[in-house]
Structure formats: C-alpha cells, structure tokens
Design a protein around this motif. Structure first.
Motif, PDB file in Angstrom:
ATOM      1  N   TRP A   1      -0.152  -0.533  12.786  1.00 59.19           N
ATOM      2  CA  TRP A   1       0.146  -1.222  11.535  1.00 59.19           C
ATOM      3  C   TRP A   1       0.468  -2.692  11.752  1.00 59.19           C
TER       4      TRP A   1
ATOM      5  N   ARG B   1      -1.949  10.470   4.037  1.00 59.70           N
ATOM      6  CA  ARG B   1      -3.134  11.287   3.760  1.00 59.70           C
ATOM      7  C   ARG B   1      -4.334  10.831   4.592  1.00 59.70           C
ATOM      8  N   TRP B   2      -4.495   9.527   4.749  1.00 63.40           N
ATOM      9  CA  TRP B   2      -5.597   9.020   5.569  1.00 63.40           C
ATOM     10  C   TRP B   2      -5.434   9.454   7.024  1.00 63.40           C
ATOM     11  N   ILE B   3      -4.183   9.455   7.507  1.00 63.64           N
ATOM     12  CA  ILE B   3      -3.939   9.905   8.878  1.00 63.64           C
ATOM     13  C   ILE B   3      -4.238  11.396   9.005  1.00 63.64           C
ATOM     14  N   GLN B   4      -3.891  12.176   7.978  1.00 62.33           N
ATOM     15  CA  GLN B   4      -4.204  13.601   7.987  1.00 62.33           C
ATOM     16  C   GLN B   4      -5.710  13.838   8.051  1.00 62.33           C
ATOM     17  N   ILE B   5      -6.464  13.089   7.255  1.00 62.32           N
ATOM     18  CA  ILE B   5      -7.920  13.240   7.266  1.00 62.32           C
ATOM     19  C   ILE B   5      -8.491  12.884   8.630  1.00 62.32           C
ATOM     20  N   ALA B   6      -7.995  11.773   9.204  1.00 65.75           N
ATOM     21  CA  ALA B   6      -8.468  11.363  10.529  1.00 65.75           C
ATOM     22  C   ALA B   6      -8.113  12.405  11.580  1.00 65.75           C
TER      23      ALA B   6
ATOM     24  N   TYR C   1       0.845  -1.191   0.000  1.00 64.82           N
ATOM     25  CA  TYR C   1       0.000   0.000   0.000  1.00 64.82           C
ATOM     26  C   TYR C   1       0.879   1.240   0.000  1.00 64.82           C
TER      27      TYR C   1
ATOM     28  N   TYR D   1       0.081   9.457  14.179  1.00 69.03           N
ATOM     29  CA  TYR D   1       1.168   8.843  13.419  1.00 69.03           C
ATOM     30  C   TYR D   1       2.057   8.006  14.333  1.00 69.03           C
TER      31      TYR D   1
ATOM     32  N   SER E   1      -0.324   7.536   0.656  1.00 69.98           N
ATOM     33  CA  SER E   1      -1.764   7.415   0.882  1.00 69.98           C
ATOM     34  C   SER E   1      -2.075   7.196   2.353  1.00 69.98           C
ATOM     35  N   VAL E   2      -1.229   6.413   3.018  1.00 66.95           N
ATOM     36  CA  VAL E   2      -1.413   6.204   4.456  1.00 66.95           C
ATOM     37  C   VAL E   2      -1.304   7.529   5.200  1.00 66.95           C
TER      38      VAL E   2
ATOM     39  N   TYR F   1      -2.325  14.843  14.598  1.00 65.60           N
ATOM     40  CA  TYR F   1      -1.631  14.057  13.566  1.00 65.60           C
ATOM     41  C   TYR F   1      -0.384  13.387  14.136  1.00 65.60           C
TER      42      TYR F   1
END
Length: 209
Positions: A79, A20-25, A13, A71, A17-18, A67
């Motif tokens: 993970w 970005r998903w963490i940023q959105i969350a 993956y 992270y 992208s990971v 964030y």
C-alpha cells in the motif's frame, strides 16, 4: 505494550473493497498453486515416479493461507507504493518529522520544538510527539483526503510530562494537521484540555530516513 491503533479513512478507497480484492486474488493464486501441484504429481506418475502429495501441502496452499500472506504483504509494504497510495487516497506518513510549535493562549507566545514519529501500516497508526518536557501518544485518529489542500490527519492524544516537570500536568488534547500534496511538510493546530487548557499551532517537516 503495543500502542498503535486503528484509524479511520475518510474520502479514500473503501477498506472492505480492498479486503474483497485480496480475497479474490488469494482464491485465484491458491487455485493456481493447487493446479500446478496436482499437474506435477500427474506428470511424475506418467514417468513412473511414485510421488506422494501430503494433504498438509494442499492445506498450506489453501485460499486462507494465501490470503493471510497477501494481506500481510499489502498491510506492511504494497500500500505504500506511490501509485497504489494515490489510488487508495491514503498517504504514507510514516517516519520522523521535525516539529515546531507555538502556544497561543496568552502573551508572550511560547515557542517549543519536538520530534513527531508516525508509525503507520494499512490498518494501524500511531502518532508520538517527544519534546524536552513531555511525550504524547495518539489514542484515536482519522485521515481525510482533501483534494483542495492535501491530506488531513486528525487525532486525539494523551500527554504525560517527564519526571521533574512538576509545573506541567498530564492532559488530553486534539490535533489536526494538513499535509502538503507531496507529504513533505504539514501545518496544523492543537487544543488541550482535561488538565491543561492551552492551544496553539504546529509546523512539520519530514526528516530524512
């Protein structure tokens, strides 16, 4: 001295992208926290309570702070969860592995044993091999998801003989390990150069925690 290093993930993956998903969350969680805090202040004022919400509190609830927390949690813990690991196609290899090796470049073949220690987070990795005669540490590494055989770990390492092993020389080498689908065993090969021109095979078995 910190010896773990970045490693590449191929056929897994996308790491960006990971992020970005963490940023959105983080943005969603931060917005929720701020909303709850401001609602609590508004409710307190309705009851005639004098509540002062320092700007520092809102700053700590900002998306940047959230964030960093998310992270860190993902990098060191989340993970590794089996379902998340399978989704990301990044195996959790951290731990100690019993290693048996055979040097093959000449007859008779030389057998040796050692312990491989793998230190791994989402973005860092280190492979350490200890034998009776020497120790080696990875310098660069890459993980490849191979649907046919499992996971491949390829790494470049530097080896240093222990004091007293005057017949051995420091050298660099390359190893490739193929892990079983359940990541309990592995087989592989190694090639040495820059000081010791040898090659051989290795088998690994995960040791209990």
């Amino acid at each position: 001295m910190k010896l773990d290093h970045d490693y590449s993930v191929l056929e897994g993956y996308n790491r960006a992208s990971v992020g970005r998903w963490i940023q959105i969350a983080a943005a969603a969680i931060s917005g929720g926290i701020v909303f709850v805090l401001l609602s609590a202040v508004d409710l307190a004022e309705r009851f005639g309570l004098n509540v002062n919400l320092p700007p520092m509190v809102l700053s700590l609830a900002g998306a940047g702070t959230v964030y960093l927390g998310l992270y860190w949690l993902f990098n060191h813990h989340l993970w590794k969860h089996p379902r998340i690991s399978r989704l990301l196609k990044v195996p959790h290899l951290a731990g100690k592995w019993k290693c048996g090796g055979v040097t093959l470049e000449k007859e008779p073949h030389i057998q040796w044993e050692g312990i491989i220690t793998i230190i791994q987070s989402w973005d860092k990795l280190r492979v350490r091999l200890d034998t009776a005669q020497s120790g080696s540490d990875s310098i660069t590494a890459a993980l490849v998801h191979d649907e046919a055989v499992g996971y491949r770990l390829m790494y470049h390492y530097a080896n240093r003989p222990r004091i007293g092993e005057t017949h051995l020389s420091a050298h660099h080498g390359f190893a490739e390990l193929v892990f079983s689908h359940d990541c309990s065993t592995a087989t592989g090969e190694y090639f040495n150069g820059h000081g010791r021109n040898t090659w051989g095979s290795m088998t690994l078995e995960r040791m209990p925690d």
